[in-house]
Scaffold this motif. Structure first.
Motif, PDB file in Angstrom:
ATOM      1  N   GLY B  57       8.338   3.489  -2.799  1.00 17.83           N
ATOM      2  CA  GLY B  57       7.669   4.313  -1.799  1.00 17.83           C
ATOM      3  C   GLY B  57       6.257   4.641  -2.258  1.00 17.83           C
ATOM      4  O   GLY B  57       5.290   4.521  -1.490  1.00 17.83           O
ATOM      5  N   ASP B  58       6.130   5.009  -3.524  1.00 14.27           N
ATOM      6  CA  ASP B  58       4.818   5.280  -4.107  1.00 14.27           C
ATOM      7  C   ASP B  58       3.927   4.054  -3.968  1.00 14.27           C
ATOM      8  O   ASP B  58       2.778   4.138  -3.504  1.00 14.27           O
ATOM      9  CB  ASP B  58       5.027   5.633  -5.591  1.00 14.27           C
ATOM     10  N   ALA B  59       4.480   2.905  -4.343  1.00 12.62           N
ATOM     11  CA  ALA B  59       3.692   1.675  -4.331  1.00 12.62           C
ATOM     12  C   ALA B  59       3.232   1.334  -2.919  1.00 12.62           C
ATOM     13  O   ALA B  59       2.057   1.064  -2.679  1.00 12.62           O
ATOM     14  CB  ALA B  59       4.519   0.528  -4.917  1.00 12.62           C
ATOM     15  N   VAL B  60       4.166   1.365  -1.976  1.00  9.15           N
ATOM     16  CA  VAL B  60       3.811   0.970  -0.607  1.00  9.15           C
ATOM     17  C   VAL B  60       2.790   1.932  -0.018  1.00  9.15           C
ATOM     18  O   VAL B  60       1.835   1.528   0.647  1.00  9.15           O
ATOM     19  CB  VAL B  60       5.078   0.885   0.271  1.00  9.15           C
ATOM     20  N   GLY B  86      -1.638  -4.022  10.959  1.00 13.95           N
ATOM     21  CA  GLY B  86      -2.242  -4.420   9.688  1.00 13.95           C
ATOM     22  C   GLY B  86      -1.555  -3.737   8.520  1.00 13.95           C
ATOM     23  O   GLY B  86      -1.151  -4.378   7.544  1.00 13.95           O
ATOM     24  N   ALA B  87      -1.385  -2.438   8.663  1.00 12.26           N
ATOM     25  CA  ALA B  87      -0.835  -1.693   7.541  1.00 12.26           C
ATOM     26  C   ALA B  87       0.631  -2.028   7.309  1.00 12.26           C
ATOM     27  O   ALA B  87       1.072  -2.155   6.169  1.00 12.26           O
ATOM     28  CB  ALA B  87      -1.004  -0.210   7.785  1.00 12.26           C
ATOM     29  N   ALA B  88       1.376  -2.189   8.404  1.00 14.07           N
ATOM     30  CA  ALA B  88       2.792  -2.496   8.244  1.00 14.07           C
ATOM     31  C   ALA B  88       2.966  -3.839   7.551  1.00 14.07           C
ATOM     32  O   ALA B  88       3.805  -3.996   6.655  1.00 14.07           O
ATOM     33  CB  ALA B  88       3.491  -2.489   9.591  1.00 14.07           C
ATOM     34  N   VAL B  89       2.126  -4.808   7.944  1.00 13.66           N
ATOM     35  CA  VAL B  89       2.214  -6.123   7.319  1.00 13.66           C
ATOM     36  C   VAL B  89       1.899  -6.009   5.829  1.00 13.66           C
ATOM     37  O   VAL B  89       2.635  -6.519   4.976  1.00 13.66           O
ATOM     38  CB  VAL B  89       1.244  -7.114   8.007  1.00 13.66           C
ATOM     39  N   VAL B  90       0.829  -5.279   5.512  1.00 12.47           N
ATOM     40  CA  VAL B  90       0.475  -5.138   4.100  1.00 12.47           C
ATOM     41  C   VAL B  90       1.586  -4.431   3.326  1.00 12.47           C
ATOM     42  O   VAL B  90       1.918  -4.802   2.206  1.00 12.47           O
ATOM     43  CB  VAL B  90      -0.856  -4.374   3.944  1.00 12.47           C
ATOM     44  N   ALA B  95       5.886  -5.000  -0.921  1.00  9.58           N
ATOM     45  CA  ALA B  95       7.253  -5.033  -1.456  1.00  9.58           C
ATOM     46  C   ALA B  95       7.632  -6.449  -1.850  1.00  9.58           C
ATOM     47  O   ALA B  95       8.225  -6.684  -2.910  1.00  9.58           O
ATOM     48  CB  ALA B  95       8.217  -4.479  -0.420  1.00  9.58           C
ATOM     49  N   ALA B  96       7.270  -7.409  -1.004  1.00  4.14           N
ATOM     50  CA  ALA B  96       7.610  -8.798  -1.300  1.00  4.14           C
ATOM     51  C   ALA B  96       6.848  -9.300  -2.521  1.00  4.14           C
ATOM     52  O   ALA B  96       7.402  -9.999  -3.368  1.00  4.14           O
ATOM     53  CB  ALA B  96       7.310  -9.672  -0.088  1.00  4.14           C
ATOM     54  N   LEU B  97       5.586  -8.901  -2.605  1.00  6.28           N
ATOM     55  CA  LEU B  97       4.746  -9.378  -3.702  1.00  6.28           C
ATOM     56  C   LEU B  97       5.248  -8.841  -5.043  1.00  6.28           C
ATOM     57  O   LEU B  97       5.328  -9.571  -6.031  1.00  6.28           O
ATOM     58  CB  LEU B  97       3.305  -8.922  -3.456  1.00  6.28           C
TER      59      LEU B  97
END
Lengths: 252, 449, 432
Positions: B57-60, B86-90, B95-97
């Motif tokens: 959560g912190d990271a996202v 844009g933000a949702a995709v990032v 998380a995937a990255l």
């Protein structure tokens, strides 16, 4: 004669839950001792407490008549292989050199003699060809041999080995057994935690049967008997673990 | 220095904020915005906490910044559709990255997180400072939002009806989506959070749940951005769920408590910021964390206080039982009854301590003191003490027979254990030993009916 | 090697484009041109440039060297938490003396860091909240408190609106003064000395805590020394790198170095070098335009290096590993073909042509024959394959990445002793 390892009324608890009860045992020097018992019997706990890695909630351990703090130079410990991250950026030789750190003291630096000792230790376990290899590029058996070499580099009188035979190949197992008998010939005391009952019976001088308490300690021939094994592995003393749970529950 | 904390003025801080149409309007929308952000983040956060992903959560929340900034740059407006997209995709990409980096290299999971999100966040900050003169989005907003300006925003027009400020309405939609999502997908969420393997075996794809949660998380974070910024949003993600987790074991209760926590934070945070004249979002975060630590102390089941009380009670019981045992043994041996002065000595405690223990025994009707100051057990006390002695001596027998302890070790071990054994274990113990009538020292084991 | 060059080109282009974007913003703002600023920076005659550059360099070295242990010990997120959590301490330190004196700010921030660490350990020890949630709460709670104090200070009449504390959030190397640099240099010198003197202890504790304890190294003490140095490093770095991103300077250079080397001392040195480079570059670029925060730029430089290492590290890079695997596959195909020919079988025309090209075979089409060299190689391959199979069936215990290893290097992998034994067994097997 002063025993190599002596425990008196030793009780050890993990967060108040007792896992070893009132262990009394005296192991004379120069013996090769197999520590056997079911999972959760407290075998590793006994080794760790002997090394002073876990506090005892009652009783004491002595190494050649001295508390562990004064006798660290005389005991070497081989932890289980899974306890470390094998991706760590060190070579096999670096790991073995760590065995010399204890005698360097706070500010000492490694000397040529330390490197010599580390090389010799690697040779003894047949790993000299892998000295410069990063440790994740070793097979499980080779990793275990590096751990043994690290203990050998400590040049101590007592060796405590936690499950050295788990997950190793046949060649390594043979090499370890040879090493154990060599250590015994040199008058060292060795405690080996093992799961392989048959191998323990054949290769060890003494056996320590453990299941939350000492079931028996004595010459392998004498204690490797069906009734004693039944007592070690049979679940008769669930009461002990029930009581341990009750203590833990109340103290939580 | 002296003016750091202004005097607390009840009228100014509370009453004035809720009198007069303009003040009510401002307070209402600020509290509503904060509460909606805290509730939607809090609900998502509950699942993050249960899945051990709090730091994700912190990271996202850090990493959506370049998405927000990029979309800002493109659409030159706030609260626009491209911005959410844009933000949702990032967010999902982050998380995937993170996962990709630690799965495809020797970098460990925590370091992978520590590399990926600062990099993205730094990129976002750089974008914002580069376009500072073009778009109305500054570094302060990134850090702690601009919730105090929400009431002055343009009101959203919904089908000709004038609703609240735009940010608030966006958050309302986010909260509805989150609540609706939880209601609709309650079961898969519960199972996938609790036992991913079971979920897979039941046809609930862990990956779908995971990335679904990540999408909702990013959306919630983006919607809350305006109100609380990218960093303080972590307080709203983690604190409500963690506080609730201290009070309950049930997920629905946890969700309700975290919603209540969010509401309270918004309200108290707003008034705290009015009092101190400081950042409102910062004050809300402080209240949120403060509540968590308060709960840590007072929570009835897991709190420090209740733990302490239990410890004290246990220690008292052990002391009482030791006194009972001592009195019983002295009467059993047929010796003189104990003078109150010597009880302390026998128990190894101070005279005052012994007196207190004895007073408790007397209050329970287990012991009496006669005029000469000698102590004796009552009938009830004898019964209770017999139970204890039975446990003690049965343990000694077990330790001697089965564990093979030497006689001099028996007492101390049994002395510890006698306090913890329940009836059932005692019976099992007795059966195991073949219901003996004497202990290894040859003393009788009292029978209890 | 072409993809490597392409990626480097693309990366350089990105940096250039960023610099250009900055230039546009800068020109619009009407400040000094970026070329002039770059010239000023490179000249190093301006004391503020020297302070900023020196500070960033030191910061990079300190964080890089410390970071190698932080990453190895799995403390990356703790670093992040402490980084955010020192903010209220900065504000209190400022309040105490009413000015941005480095001493009080250092003390205040250290106290805040210690309080945060204490709160984290209380929360995890005395409740069932997991460490990551505890970190999240402490991070946001302390940061929120810092924001409350900072916004409060800005509105306090006695300080006016000129505290400049917001520079602590994202960092501004150019704002460093001599006092800041003295603190930074002292902490760096002390920390590096501690790391140098106790390198073996830190190494042993990081690798195998249990064992380190068993040989008498006081592991708790060294853990707390590390945590203390971590907090101190964070505190002295925030002026230049900023509260929000300082922890990244601990994690990213060390992670980059972790992908590049397999030796711990090299890791620490390399990490310090990467940190120093990123720090210097960050302060250089931030100097080029007004209002460019240093912290994010440092972090971006470090991340860029990380991305390069992640892709192209000789041993652990994603692309290098992929290429190595592809080369392995090619060789295996070749070896299979050689064996096939040795056994009198046929091979696909494409592979056959490749064999002829390399001088292992002659002829063509259905009439492909091994040359002398090809036969020798094929026989060696067959023998090694057999040995491998025997080894795998008999001793079946081998580190996973060896399965793909060069079959011609069997002695190198298994050791001459084992190979000799295997060969004897193989002979025995054949004789029976």
């Amino acid at each position: 004669m002063i025993p190599a390892i002596e425990t008196h009324n030793l009780t050890v608890s993990y967060s108040k839950r007792p896992v070893l009860w009132n262990v009394d045992v005296a192991i004379p020097p120069g013996r090769l001792v197999g520590v056997i018992g079911p999972n959760g019997a407290g075998k590793s706990t006994l080794l760790k407490t002997t090394m002073g890695l876990l506090p005892a909630s009652s009783g004491w351990v002595k190494i050649f008549g001295k508390p562990i703090k004064e006798a660290r130079r005389r005991v070497a410990y081989v932890p289980q292989r899974e306890s470390v991250d094998w991706d760590f950026p060190v070579t096999a030789l670096d790991v073995v050199l760590m065995g010399r750190y204890g005698r360097l003291g706070w500010f000492g630096r490694l000397k040529a003699s330390d490197r010599q000792a580390a090389q010799e230790a690697l040779q003894k376990v047949g790993m000299e060809a892998f000295a410069r290899r990063q440790i994740s590029n070793l097979s499980g058996g080779q990793q275990q041999r590096v751990f043994l070499a690290r203990a050998l580099a400590q040049e101590t009188d007592v060796y405590l080995m936690d499950e050295p035979f788990v997950g190793v190949d046949a060649a390594t197992e043979k090499a370890i057994l040879e090493l154990l008998s060599e250590l015994r010939e040199r008058g060292k005391t060795v405690l080996v935690v093992s799961h392989d009952l048959d191998s323990a019976r054949r290769n060890c001088d003494d056996l320590l049967l453990l299941n939350m308490r000492v079931v028996a300690y004595g010459a392998a021939k004498e204690v490797f008997t069906p009734p004693l094994l039944q007592k070690t592995y049979g679940g008769r003393l669930t009461i002990l673990s029930d009581a341990a749970d009750a203590v833990w529950e109340a103290e939580r | 220095m002296n003016d750091l904390i202004p005097p607390f003025d009840w009228t100014r801080v509370f009453v004035e904020q809720w009198t007069g149409a303009a003040n009510i309007d401002a307070s209402f929308w600020v509290v509503a915005t904060g509460a909606l952000a805290a509730i939607s983040c809090g609900i998502v956060g509950c699942f993050l906490i249960l899945r051990g992903m709090a730091m994700i959560g912190d990271a996202v929340s850090h990493a959506v910044l370049p998405g927000i900034a990029g979309a800002f740059l493109l659409s030159e407006s706030r609260a626009s559709f491209p911005m959410f997209l844009g933000a949702a995709v990032v967010g999902v990409l982050t998380a995937a990255l993170i996962e990709a980096v630690y799965k495809s290299s020797r970098i460990k999971a925590d370091a992978s997180m520590g590399v990926v999100f600062p990099a993205l966040f730094a990129f976002g900050v750089l974008l914002i400072s580069l376009m500072a003169d073009k778009v109305d989005l500054d570094q302060e907003c990134v850090l702690y939002g601009e919730i105090a300006f929400v009431p002055f925003e343009a009101r959203a027009e919904w089908f000709g009806w004038t609703a609240g400020p735009e940010s608030t309405m966006v958050l309302l939609c986010a909260a509805l989506v989150v609540i609706g999502g939880v209601v609709l997908f309650y079961r898969p969420l519960l199972i996938a959070s609790f036992d991913p393997q079971l979920a897979t075996s039941m046809g609930v794809s862990a990956a779908v749940v995971h990335y679904g949660l990540m999408t909702v998380l990013s959306l919630t974070v983006v919607c809350s951005f305006e109100a609380v910024g990218a960093i303080l949003v972590i307080a709203m993600l983690i604190a409500p769920g963690a506080t609730a987790y201290l009070f309950t074991d049930r997920l629905p209760t946890m969700l309700w408590i975290s919603a209540g926590h969010g509401l309270f934070c918004a309200f108290a945070g707003w008034h705290l910021s009015v009092w101190l004249d400081c950042s409102t979002a910062g004050a809300m975060a402080v209240v949120g964390a403060g509540l968590f630590f308060a709960a840590l102390v007072v929570s009835p089941r897991h709190g420090l206080l209740s733990r302490l009380t239990r410890r004290v009670q246990l220690a008292r019981r052990v002391a009482e039982e030791n006194a009972l045992g001592t009195l019983y043994r002295s009467q059993e041996e047929g010796g003189d009854s104990i003078a109150s002065a010597s009880l302390a000595e026998l128990l190894g405690v101070s005279a005052g301590g012994a007196k207190r223990v004895f007073r408790r025994l007397r209050r329970k009707g287990w012991a009496v003191q006669d005029g000469a100051g000698t102590l004796a057990l009552t009938k009830a006390g004898m019964g209770r003490a017999a139970q204890l002695l039975r446990a003690h001596r049965l343990w000694e027998t077990l330790l001697s027979n089965e564990v093979g302890l030497p006689d001099d070790h028996l007492h101390s071990a049994a002395h510890l254990l006698e306090h913890y054994i329940d009836e059932e274990t005692l019976k099992a113990l007795s059966d195991t030993l073949g219901n003996p009538s004497v202990d290894p020292h040859g003393r009788p084991i009292p029978k209890v009916d | 090697m072409r993809p490597k060059r392409l990626a480097v080109g693309a990366a350089l282009w990105t940096v250039a484009a960023l610099a250009r974007a900055e230039r546009i913003a800068d020109m619009d703002a009407g400040g000094a041109g970026w070329v002039d600023q770059a010239y000023r920076f490179l000249q190093m005659s301006d004391p503020s440039v020297r302070l900023g550059a020196g500070g960033s360099l030191l910061l990079g070295v300190l964080c890089g060297a410390l970071g190698s242990f932080i990453v190895l010990r799995g403390l990356s997120l703790i670093g992040d938490t402490l980084g955010h959590a020192v903010l209220p301490g900065v504000a209190v330190g400022f309040l105490a003396v009413g000015a941005k004196a480095p001493g009080p700010i250092f003390i205040g921030a250290m106290a805040a860091g210690a309080a945060a660490a204490g709160c984290m350990s209380v929360a995890t020890r005395y409740s069932r909240v997991k460490p990551d949630a505890a970190m999240g709460i402490v991070l946001s709670g302390f940061f929120g408190l810092g924001i409350v104090l900072l916004t409060r200070i800005q509105k306090m009449p006695s300080f006016g609106n000129q505290s400049g504390l917001d520079k602590f959030l994202f960092g501004q190397a150019a704002a460093m003064n001599a006092g800041d640099l003295v603190w930074l240099a002292s902490v760096a010198a002390l920390s590096l000395a501690v790391i140098w003197v106790f390198f073996k202890q830190f190494a042993a504790v990081s690798f195998d805590e249990i064992y380190a304890h068993s040989i008498g190294i006081p592991i708790r003490l060294f853990h707390w020394i590390l945590m203390f140095m971590l907090t101190a490093a964070v505190v002295v770095s925030i002026k230049a790198a900023g509260v929000v991103l300082v922890s990244a300077m601990l994690v990213i250079p060390a992670s980059t170095a972790y992908l590049l080397t397999d030796r711990l001392p090299h890791l620490t040195l390399m990490s310090a070098a990467i940190g120093a480079f990123s720090g210097l570059m960050g302060s250089f670029i931030s100097f080029l335009g007004p209002g460019l925060p240093t912290g994010p730029l440092m972090v971006l430089c470090a991340s860029f290096l990380f991305a390069l290492a992640y892709g192209f590290s000789p041993r652990h890079g994603l692309l290098t590993r992929m290429m190595r695997r592809r080369a392995n596959r090619k060789r295996t195909a070749l070896e299979d073909a050689l064996r096939e020919l040795l056994g009198g079988g046929a091979v696909e025309p494409g592979v056959g042509a490749a064999l002829v090209r390399q001088g292992f075979a002659q002829g063509g089409g259905g009439n492909l024959r091994l040359t002398e060299e090809g036969r020798a190689r094929a026989e060696r391959i067959r023998r090694n394959r057999e040995l491998w199979e025997l080894y795998l069936t008999r001793e079946a215990e081998i580190a996973p990445d060896h399965a793909q290893e060069d079959s011609e290097e069997i002695e190198h992998v298994l050791g001459a002793e084992i190979v000799q034994r295997l060969e004897e067994e193989l002979k025995k097997g054949r004789a029976e």
